[in-house]
Write an enzyme that holds these catalytic residues in place. Structure first.
Site, short mmCIF file in Angstrom:
data_model
loop_
_atom_site.label_atom_id
_atom_site.label_comp_id
_atom_site.label_asym_id
_atom_site.label_seq_id
_atom_site.Cartn_x
_atom_site.Cartn_y
_atom_site.Cartn_z
N ASP A 1 0.84 -1.20 0.00
CA ASP A 1 0.00 0.00 0.00
C ASP A 1 0.88 1.25 0.00
OD1 ASP A 1 -3.02 0.95 0.71
OD2 ASP A 1 -1.54 2.24 1.69
N ASN B 1 -2.42 12.85 -4.54
CA ASN B 1 -3.51 13.25 -5.43
C ASN B 1 -3.99 14.67 -5.13
OD1 ASN B 1 -3.82 11.10 -7.21
ND2 ASN B 1 -5.20 9.98 -5.85
N ASP C 1 -1.67 9.02 -11.00
CA ASP C 1 -1.67 7.86 -11.90
C ASP C 1 -0.25 7.51 -12.37
OD1 ASP C 1 -4.37 7.53 -11.69
OD2 ASP C 1 -4.87 8.51 -13.58
N GLU D 1 -4.65 2.36 -4.49
CA GLU D 1 -3.19 2.44 -4.38
C GLU D 1 -2.59 1.17 -3.79
OE1 GLU D 1 -4.78 4.63 -0.66
OE2 GLU D 1 -5.41 4.17 -2.71
#
Length: 338
Positions: free
Chosen positions: A212, A220, A229, A255
């Site tokens: 993770d 973001n 991305d 993620e």
């Protein structure tokens, strides 16, 4: 020459069917093509992949067979379909960001025009004759109002285009549901993972990593989803490059990534997990348009070992618990430690 080719094909076919029966391979067209190609020994890479699986007693599951078929047997038109989907996704991401940037600029321009209109209204009070000032004001106000109306209309058009892109991306994601690969990262997707884990959970010495990315929401929020991305893509490449000893990486969701490690032990699984953690630490992503750089990327990793009587869901939960321990202890670490 034709007779010799027919003879060779017939001999290969005679080897194919017993091989499929021996390894309990289902009788579907893609499997016939896959094992026929293997029996012919015309594609060394395919032979190596299947031999490796057989030698290490790895199950050739339905999804694994599809992957081998796609990589070594399918026609070029078929194998290029995934690359096409990735290109479309990249194009949509770029266009979406460009529209977002343009909308921000035009919104700012409209605010500036509003301010100019207010300032121009003061000209009447600054020494020009009333006729001159009023004429100037009327002309400039008229021009700026036209620009303002145009800007509002353009913003509406951009909003409409943005909504169309969102709808198109949703359609693209929906079309990926039946595929085996994640359109963004190129890794095998969650559907593939679930089937592969169920297949391999029949064998002992199986380990699972849940990976993770730390503070991904902050990436973001700070740099935008396009940069987010790019971070996901870079992470996927690092995971693939550090897979060894039969390990396979998957896009688990958001993620999160998953790595299945067959025929292993805790020491090897921990070593692979540490290699992946250190590789992710080295990721740096740069936006070519803006020059923005995202660094200081890290990941927390939980290790789960398949124990006797444990089902795939329990193995996922076990790795997930270790992941949360890593998060609670400060992130950027592998758990359990030993």
């Amino acid at each position: 020459m034709a007779d010799k080719n027919f003879e060779k094909s017939f001999e290969t076919l005679k080897q194919t069917i017993p091989l499929m029966l021996k390894h309990k391979v289902s009788a579907v067209p893609t499997n016939y093509a896959l094992w026929y190609t293997y029996a012919s020994n015309e594609v060394p890479e395919l032979s190596h992949a299947i031999d490796h699986a057989l030698d290490n007693k790895l199950p050739l599951s339905k999804t694994k067979s599809k992957e081998l078929y796609r990589n070594f047997v399918a026609e070029q038109e078929e194998t290029s379909a995934w690359e096409l989907r990735q290109s479309i996704e990249a194009m949509l991401l770029e266009l979406s960001q460009s529209l977002q940037d343009t909308r921000t600029e035009t919104t700012s321009f409209k605010e500036n025009m509003d301010s100019c209109i207010d300032d121009l209204a003061k000209v009447e009070k600054e020494g020009l004759s009333i006729e001159e000032a009023m004429a100037l004001v009327r002309n400039l106000v008229k021009d700026t109002q036209n620009i303002r109306r145009s800007t509002i209309s353009f913003n509406a058009s951009l909003n409409e285009a943005q909504n169309e892109i969102i709808a198109l991306r949703e359609q693209l994601e929906k079309s990926q549901q039946d595929a085996l690969y994640d359109a963004l990262t190129g890794l095998c997707n969650r559907r593939y993972f679930d089937e592969e884990l169920a297949s391999q959970s029949l064998n002992p010495n199986l380990f699972l990593l849940i990976v993770d990315l730390d503070y991904f929401k902050k990436i973001n929020d700070t740099y935008g989803h396009v940069m987010g991305d790019l971070v996901l893509k870079a992470t996927a490449k690092k995971l693939q490059s550090t897979c060894r000893d039969g390990a396979q990486a998957f896009r688990f969701g958001g993620e999160e990534f998953a790595v299945i490690i067959p025929n292993s032990n805790f020491s090897k699984a921990k070593s692979i997990a540490e290699s992946m953690r250190k590789a992710i630490e080295k990721i740096t992503v740069k936006d070519k348009r803006t020059g923005q750089v995202v660094g200081d990327i890290s990941a927390s990793i939980g290790i789960g070992e398949l124990l006797k009587g444990m089902n795939p869901l329990a193995l996922i939960e076990k790795a997930d618990k270790q992941l949360y321990k890593a998060k609670n202890l400060g992130r950027n670490r592998v758990m359990p430690m030993s």
